[in-house]
Enzyme design. Sequence first.
Site, PDB file in Angstrom:
ATOM      1  N   LYS A  54       0.809  -1.216   0.000  1.00  0.00           N
ATOM      2  CA  LYS A  54       0.000   0.000   0.000  1.00  0.00           C
ATOM      3  C   LYS A  54       0.849   1.276   0.000  1.00  0.00           C
ATOM      4  CE  LYS A  54      -4.545  -1.338   0.671  1.00  0.00           C
ATOM      5  NZ  LYS A  54      -4.426  -2.753   0.979  1.00  0.00           N
ATOM      6  N   SER A 306       1.511 -10.044  -0.517  1.00  0.00           N
ATOM      7  CA  SER A 306       1.203  -8.612  -0.500  1.00  0.00           C
ATOM      8  C   SER A 306       1.395  -7.934   0.850  1.00  0.00           C
ATOM      9  CB  SER A 306      -0.242  -8.405  -0.958  1.00  0.00           C
ATOM     10  OG  SER A 306      -1.123  -9.169  -0.148  1.00  0.00           O
TER      11      SER A 306
HETATM   12  C1  LIG Z   1      -5.189  -3.817   0.621  1.00  0.00           C
HETATM   13  C2  LIG Z   1      -4.563  -5.144   0.553  1.00  0.00           C
HETATM   14  C3  LIG Z   1      -4.899  -6.073  -0.469  1.00  0.00           C
HETATM   15  C4  LIG Z   1      -5.978  -5.811  -1.505  1.00  0.00           C
HETATM   16  O1  LIG Z   1      -5.742  -4.660  -2.279  1.00  0.00           O
HETATM   17  P1  LIG Z   1      -6.925  -3.975  -3.080  1.00  0.00           P
HETATM   18  O2  LIG Z   1      -6.278  -2.878  -3.852  1.00  0.00           O
HETATM   19  O3  LIG Z   1      -7.912  -3.452  -2.076  1.00  0.00           O
HETATM   20  O4  LIG Z   1      -7.552  -5.016  -3.941  1.00  0.00           O
HETATM   21  C5  LIG Z   1      -4.201  -7.283  -0.509  1.00  0.00           C
HETATM   22  N1  LIG Z   1      -3.261  -7.590   0.412  1.00  0.00           N
HETATM   23  C6  LIG Z   1      -2.926  -6.745   1.404  1.00  0.00           C
HETATM   24  C7  LIG Z   1      -1.884  -7.156   2.379  1.00  0.00           C
HETATM   25  C8  LIG Z   1      -3.562  -5.481   1.515  1.00  0.00           C
HETATM   26  O5  LIG Z   1      -3.219  -4.647   2.509  1.00  0.00           O
END
Ligand SMILES: *Cc1c(COP(=O)(O)O)cnc(C)c1O
Length: 330
Positions: A54, A306
């Site tokens: 993010k 992520s």
């Molecule tokens: C926000 C987030 C997502 C999903 O992202 P989007 O843009 O809302 O689809 C996936 N993994 C993590 C760790 C996140 O913080």
Amino acid sequence: MTRAVALADIRTARERIANKIERTPTVLSQSLSDRAGHPVHLKLEHHQTTGAFKLRGASNAIAALGPQERSRGVVAASTGNHGRALAHAAKLEGMRAVICMSRLVPENKLDAIRRLGAEIRIVGNSQDDAQQEVDRLVAEEGLLMLPPFDHPDIIAGQGTLGLEIMEQVPDAASVLVPLSGGGLAAGVAAAVKGVSPGTKVLGISMARGAAMKASLDAGRPVQVEEVPTLADSLGGGIGLDNRLTFAMCRGLLDDVILLSEDEIAAGIRHAYEQEREIVEGAGAVGIGALLSGKMKAKGPTVLILSGRNIDMSLHRRIVCGDPAQEESAA
Ligand SMILES: *Cc1c(COP(=O)(O)O)cnc(C)c1O
């Protein structure tokens, strides 16, 4: 400004945020490659500063602001990874950041955001109450709201992850992307397909409360009931007035795969035991999709890990493999 984010926007974002974020490594997973019969690569984005991707979108959105907008400061209601990223990015620029949250937010989350130097407003007992405080600060104090996914500069920032992936694994046949509001998936898909139109991009969500999947099936943004899930960063809606991510995900994603809570837990466990990585539920869904057999690799495959911001006592329970306790903890 509701046109889709294009490859050129993502390249611009990359230059803007180059010295504000980490270029994270992509490594081959031997154990997953053995299982899949094709090379499986892990994009270790959970090692990004603040523990999730993010920061890419937040840094790009803040870098795109003019001097007048910067002096106003930014505000958001997210206590999760977006709130952390925004607090960090604003601090780096010497800007004011206000994060609004309800009284129900646990102390450890509150501390993490406070440590990043953001102002905290605690109001009411729900996310809606916190959002009302955001709206008030925008109206009365002129703060700027930066949303977590449905914004062109946020999407372009997340897309920089896709550019890195295609440089690190140029022959990728498929890229698996955790999917919630779709900022990550839209940005990554625009980048990946911009560079390599034949590469497939698949979104992965939890079966419990997958708003984007339900919306794609309905042909328009719809609301779904929010339920607790191990992939807590994937919870929440896409907004009934969604401007960008719904159309981009509809146009760019090849498929969406949904995982059970057990399959997400298996992903977290595999990441820890086989890859020696601590990931949160949302970060483990790519591994979960491969392990479950719901995703069948047809060539070199890239999984995006992520984020890693998981409560460590929950993580401990999951890797110890007590499903009953996972259930109650979720
Ligand atoms: C926000 C987030 C997502 C999903 O992202 P989007 O843009 O809302 O689809 C996936 N993994 C993590 C760790 C996140 O913080």
